[in-house]
Design an enzyme around this catalytic site. Sequence first.
Site, PDB file in Angstrom:
ATOM      1  CG  HIS A  59      37.858  37.939  43.390  1.00 35.12           C
ATOM      2  ND1 HIS A  59      36.677  37.658  42.731  1.00 35.12           N
ATOM      3  CD2 HIS A  59      38.483  38.858  42.628  1.00 35.12           C
ATOM      4  CE1 HIS A  59      36.618  38.377  41.617  1.00 35.12           C
ATOM      5  NE2 HIS A  59      37.698  39.133  41.537  1.00 35.12           N
ATOM      6  CG  HIS A  61      42.381  40.342  39.613  1.00 31.24           C
ATOM      7  ND1 HIS A  61      41.923  39.440  38.691  1.00 31.24           N
ATOM      8  CD2 HIS A  61      41.279  40.800  40.248  1.00 31.24           C
ATOM      9  CE1 HIS A  61      40.603  39.357  38.760  1.00 31.24           C
ATOM     10  NE2 HIS A  61      40.180  40.175  39.695  1.00 31.24           N
ATOM     11  CE  LYS A 185      36.162  36.551  37.556  1.00 31.40           C
ATOM     12  NZ  LYS A 185      37.235  37.486  37.771  1.00 31.40           N
ATOM     13  CG  HIS A 226      32.405  39.543  36.910  1.00 29.79           C
ATOM     14  ND1 HIS A 226      32.931  40.661  37.500  1.00 29.79           N
ATOM     15  CD2 HIS A 226      31.401  39.984  36.106  1.00 29.79           C
ATOM     16  CE1 HIS A 226      32.275  41.736  37.085  1.00 29.79           C
ATOM     17  NE2 HIS A 226      31.347  41.355  36.222  1.00 29.79           N
ATOM     18  CG  HIS A 246      31.992  40.983  41.943  1.00 33.83           C
ATOM     19  ND1 HIS A 246      33.166  41.324  42.573  1.00 33.83           N
ATOM     20  CD2 HIS A 246      32.348  40.624  40.661  1.00 33.83           C
ATOM     21  CE1 HIS A 246      34.178  41.203  41.718  1.00 33.83           C
ATOM     22  NE2 HIS A 246      33.718  40.761  40.559  1.00 33.83           N
ATOM     23  CG  ASP A 316      37.937  42.428  42.190  1.00 33.20           C
ATOM     24  OD1 ASP A 316      38.836  41.862  41.537  1.00 33.20           O
ATOM     25  OD2 ASP A 316      36.918  42.907  41.670  1.00 33.20           O
TER      26      ASP A 316
HETATM   27 ZN   LIG Z   1      38.114  40.520  40.109  1.00 36.23          ZN
END
Ligand SMILES: [Zn+2]
Length: 412
Positions: A59, A61, A185, A226, A246, A316
């Site tokens: 996960h 970005h 996603k 998410h 999460h 994340d």
């Molecule tokens: Zn994220």
Amino acid sequence: MKTRYDAEVVIFGNGESIKDGSVVVENSQIVYAGESEHAPTAKTVQECNTIMPGLWECHGHFIGLEKLDFNQEFFTHPFHQAMRVVEDARVALYSGVTTVREVGGYGVYLKRVIQEGTVPGPRVYSSGGMLSITGGHGDLHSLPIGVWNYLSLHSDHWMFNTVDGVAECLKGVRKQLRQGAEVIKFHASGGVLSELDDPINQQFSTEEVKAIVEEATRANVAVAAHCHGAPGIKNALEAGVKTIEHGTYLDDELAELMIEKDAILVPTRFIIEESLKMRDMLPEYARIKMDQSAGRHWEALKLAIRKGVTIAMGTDIAGSRKSPLNRWGDNAKELEYYVKAGMDPMSAIVTATGNGPKTLGPRAPRSGMLKEGYDADLLLLRKNPLEDITILQDSANFQAVIKSGSPVWFKS
Ligand SMILES: [Zn+2]
């Protein structure tokens, strides 16, 4: 040409390890992993303390931002962000991350420049943009809606894609597939960094989530949701979502449902710990939501470990090199939190190796394990992470990072 790596300890990535083992690599693949006694000979032999598969970040970005503030996405030119991302990819690979499942960002384009050999970086499997409802976690609530809609609809590079209703959900999935998405996603609940929504509330109706999952399934692509609040987690699981990102409000019943559905939790504890460290830099709305959810998230992580929910390592992570915290390259910190939350070091390593490919569902590559026929992505280590998981956070403890059978860097 074959290369043989002899190690005092071999960690396979499936939960098993042996002493005095070898891994033999030919071209970009592993041709042998097992006891040194039975290993085929090779012209080149390297020795190290421990050998294990390269890390999977499930996960991340690649968005080239320096602050934990979505508004930065709007005020930084996309070319500027994209150029930062190139360096983030290099740093990730040099620190042992050989594969990234990217769930929103420039990954679909980054993959191309890495694959063609123009720049160094991990293997990237990206979702392209993230699907969100209007007013949801992937919307910038302070912008005039006309400006927002224009960006959401017309920009290929835009990491956010707001869609409402079944027809737009289908279009959203198809748009991401069109730009090369290998996972889809969407935001199944509100979020912390978005201004007006509540992380506990469900986002997208049951029909919309079903449409997203069915469309992705037709293209053999897994769906990542998410999710903080319980209703969104439940809705996503029942629709066939593969990974819950999460999972802040996970409870006993939901943990059992995850096991029943063979779903995977991607905890992202790293971003919470990093956000708490830079609390003062967060927008006020995000600070309040972070304070409300950080403790609950820790309980959910401990519960998932106790219950035996399958976990894949995801942080994340999103910050570029000049970001004060939350920086690419610090990915392995996540594993320390799993161990602190009750996981044994071997299981923690499995989350970042053998479990990584599973987060891509039907598109899972043969990677993440030291096994014949698998991608030769390896870490040669000077110390044993089963004795101390934190050694993976410092590349001074590494002897080499190897991707596709070739050393990315090597220090004898
Ligand atoms: Zn994220």
